[in-house]
Write a protein that holds these residues in place. Structure first.
Motif, PDB file in Angstrom:
ATOM      1  N   GLU A 224       0.951  -1.279   0.178  1.00 50.15           N
ATOM      2  CA  GLU A 224       0.731  -0.044   0.143  1.00 50.15           C
ATOM      3  C   GLU A 224       0.651   1.307  -0.083  1.00 50.15           C
ATOM      4  N   GLU A 225       1.918   1.228   0.871  1.00 49.01           N
ATOM      5  CA  GLU A 225       2.868   2.004   1.098  1.00 49.01           C
ATOM      6  C   GLU A 225       3.863   1.882  -0.642  1.00 49.01           C
ATOM      7  N   VAL A 226       3.943   1.595  -0.757  1.00 46.14           N
ATOM      8  CA  VAL A 226       4.916   1.025  -2.460  1.00 46.14           C
ATOM      9  C   VAL A 226       3.947   2.021  -3.382  1.00 46.14           C
ATOM     10  N   ARG A 227       2.767   1.306  -3.826  1.00 44.63           N
ATOM     11  CA  ARG A 227       1.923   2.198  -4.948  1.00 44.63           C
ATOM     12  C   ARG A 227       1.706   3.648  -4.038  1.00 44.63           C
ATOM     13  N   LYS A 228       1.682   3.730  -3.383  1.00 45.54           N
ATOM     14  CA  LYS A 228       2.007   5.701  -3.287  1.00 45.54           C
ATOM     15  C   LYS A 228       2.821   6.041  -3.807  1.00 45.54           C
ATOM     16  N   GLN A 229       4.657   5.375  -3.848  1.00 44.53           N
ATOM     17  CA  GLN A 229       5.783   6.279  -3.904  1.00 44.53           C
ATOM     18  C   GLN A 229       5.715   6.111  -5.127  1.00 44.53           C
ATOM     19  N   VAL A 230       5.350   4.974  -5.105  1.00 49.61           N
ATOM     20  CA  VAL A 230       6.336   5.025  -7.209  1.00 49.61           C
ATOM     21  C   VAL A 230       4.955   5.314  -8.637  1.00 49.61           C
ATOM     22  N   ALA A 231       3.941   5.125  -7.910  1.00 51.98           N
ATOM     23  CA  ALA A 231       2.633   5.613  -8.968  1.00 51.98           C
ATOM     24  C   ALA A 231       2.984   7.364  -9.176  1.00 51.98           C
ATOM     25  N   GLY A 232       2.150   7.932  -9.957  1.00 48.66           N
ATOM     26  CA  GLY A 232       2.300   9.250 -10.980  1.00 48.66           C
ATOM     27  C   GLY A 232       2.970   8.673 -12.058  1.00 48.66           C
ATOM     28  N   GLY A 233       3.432   7.899 -12.828  1.00 49.47           N
ATOM     29  CA  GLY A 233       4.026   7.053 -13.814  1.00 49.47           C
ATOM     30  C   GLY A 233       4.463   6.024 -14.491  1.00 49.47           C
ATOM     31  N   PRO A 234       5.296   6.346 -15.313  1.00 50.63           N
ATOM     32  CA  PRO A 234       5.215   4.166 -15.631  1.00 50.63           C
ATOM     33  C   PRO A 234       6.110   4.012 -14.876  1.00 50.63           C
ATOM     34  N   VAL A 235       5.828   2.735 -14.682  1.00 51.63           N
ATOM     35  CA  VAL A 235       6.650   2.299 -13.753  1.00 51.63           C
ATOM     36  C   VAL A 235       7.453   0.506 -14.173  1.00 51.63           C
ATOM     37  N   TYR A 236       8.082  -0.198 -13.845  1.00 48.93           N
ATOM     38  CA  TYR A 236       9.092  -1.200 -14.161  1.00 48.93           C
ATOM     39  C   TYR A 236       9.013  -2.115 -13.670  1.00 48.93           C
ATOM     40  N   LEU A 237       8.383  -3.605 -13.379  1.00 47.34           N
ATOM     41  CA  LEU A 237       8.470  -4.510 -12.275  1.00 47.34           C
ATOM     42  C   LEU A 237       9.629  -5.522 -12.589  1.00 47.34           C
ATOM     43  N   THR A 238      10.626  -5.715 -11.566  1.00 43.76           N
ATOM     44  CA  THR A 238      11.611  -6.575 -12.115  1.00 43.76           C
ATOM     45  C   THR A 238      12.379  -7.824 -10.634  1.00 43.76           C
ATOM     46  N   PHE A 239      11.739  -9.118 -11.150  1.00 48.28           N
ATOM     47  CA  PHE A 239      12.186 -10.156  -9.658  1.00 48.28           C
ATOM     48  C   PHE A 239      12.695 -10.331 -10.300  1.00 48.28           C
ATOM     49  N   ASP A 240      14.127 -10.261  -9.181  1.00 46.55           N
ATOM     50  CA  ASP A 240      15.452 -11.710  -8.751  1.00 46.55           C
ATOM     51  C   ASP A 240      14.594 -12.835  -8.424  1.00 46.55           C
ATOM     52  N   ILE A 241      14.412 -14.213  -8.973  1.00 45.66           N
ATOM     53  CA  ILE A 241      14.021 -15.071  -8.296  1.00 45.66           C
ATOM     54  C   ILE A 241      14.859 -15.256  -7.391  1.00 45.66           C
ATOM     55  N   ASP A 242      16.421 -15.188  -6.936  1.00 44.77           N
ATOM     56  CA  ASP A 242      16.985 -14.872  -5.741  1.00 44.77           C
ATOM     57  C   ASP A 242      16.475 -14.537  -4.788  1.00 44.77           C
ATOM     58  N   GLY A 243      15.748 -13.297  -4.905  1.00 41.54           N
ATOM     59  CA  GLY A 243      15.066 -12.761  -3.934  1.00 41.54           C
ATOM     60  C   GLY A 243      14.035 -14.136  -3.328  1.00 41.54           C
ATOM     61  N   LEU A 244      13.545 -14.259  -3.339  1.00 39.42           N
ATOM     62  CA  LEU A 244      13.314 -15.799  -2.775  1.00 39.42           C
ATOM     63  C   LEU A 244      14.035 -16.400  -1.487  1.00 39.42           C
ATOM     64  N   ASP A 245      13.410 -17.086  -0.847  1.00 35.81           N
ATOM     65  CA  ASP A 245      14.361 -17.493   0.112  1.00 35.81           C
ATOM     66  C   ASP A 245      14.701 -19.092  -0.828  1.00 35.81           C
TER      67      ASP A 245
END
Length: 317
Positions: A224-245
């Protein structure tokens, strides 16, 4: 122009161990023309610093994706009813020359974006985010970014080289590819060489959410906080699988203990719903280190979750 709403080949039409070896057994098309979103592989691991093998990621993710059905029962997203989506194959990188591959990848994404198509990338190591962001800047200007990873990937160099899988977001800041005030990194952890490893991105305006802040809790409030911070323009979502345990995703090049759960990874992606997502990736799946295929299966499902939060997706009542 009438769009074609391609549907994944169903398990009652063809056994899941048969049919085309494409993402979710979607049609294979030669380009992104006429598509709203496309799955595209970048089988590059020349930028890895530890265990190579992510070059095999796109192929294995596609193989495991045959288990995914077209509707999201939890969120009620029906992406294939509202978007035209297909698999456009792999970028023909130069596996012997990392610098040349950067130009090849950027040109391929220029072409995809020229069709007003949202690229959904199957990696490949995290180096590929740099040329993708370069292409995105030409179309959208500096983008916001939601970055899930064990590592900040902001090294100034690796063995003296400015381009590697640990440097893309340092280069992205220097080249003005991202809007630092609209960047959030989630899941960072592990040992390091200096406090700057996590402090440098903070100095650029990034919000850094270390993995310890995520332990034993839902990440829905965080998003909910993240959406407020990154809203207002285009967004790229990048997910490194090592983010998971590594208990959940051991098939990767640089695993770090104490990471996110699969559920938390899904919460992050689902929490991006409503953002102007202009591209996304799932990187660093290295199948040789997980003969069960579970890491690639997880990656395939996370890519489907990304598809479900793209702009224009309809939700069933």
């Amino acid at each position: 122009m009438t769009k074609t709403h391609y549907q994944p080949l169903g398990g009652n039409q063809m056994p899941r161990f048969g049919g085309p070896a494409t993402m979710m057994r979607l049609p294979s098309l030669p380009s992104a023309k006429g598509l709203d979103a496309c799955f595209v592989g970048v089988p590059l691991d020349t930028g890895t610093s530890n265990r190579s093998g992510a070059r095999f990621g796109p192929r294995q993710i596609r193989a495991e994706s045959c288990l995914i059905r077209p509707y999201n029962m939890a969120t009620r997203a029906a992406p294939f009813d509202s978007l035209s989506v297909a698999d456009i194959g792999d970028v023909a990188i130069n596996t012997f020359n990392l610098q040349k591959s950067m130009g090849i990848i950027e040109a391929a994404y220029d072409e995809i974006l020229g069709h007003d198509c949202i690229p959904m990338t199957l990696g490949g190591d995290h180096t590929i985010a740099l040329p993708i962001l370069r292409a995105l800047k030409k179309k959208h200007g500096p983008v916001g970014m939601v970055h899930v990873d064990a590592h900040a990937d902001i090294n100034d160099n690796m063995f003296g080289e400015p381009i590697a899988h640990g440097t893309p977001f340092r280069r992205a800041v220097e080249e003005g590819l991202v809007d630092g005030k609209r960047v959030v990194q989630i899941g960072l952890r592990g040992t390091g060489y200096a406090a700057e490893d996590f402090d440098w991105p903070r100095a650029q305006g990034f919000r850094v959410v270390q993995a310890e802040e995520c332990w034993y809790k839902s990440l829905t409030p965080l998003m909910e906080e993240v959406r407020k911070q990154v809203a207002g323009g285009p967004v790229y979502l990048t997910f490194d699988i090592d983010g998971l345990d590594p208990a959940f995703a051991g098939g990767t090049g640089t695993p770090e203990i104490g990471g996110l759960t699969i559920t938390q990874g899904m919460e992050v992606i689902r929490g991006c719903r409503g953002l102007d997502i202009v591209g996304c990736d799932l990187v660093e799946v290295a199948p040789p280190y997980d003969p069960t295929g579970n890491t690639a299966l997880t990656g395939a499902n996370l890519l489907f979750e990304m598809l479900c939060v793209l702009p224009g997706v309809t939700y069933r009542n």
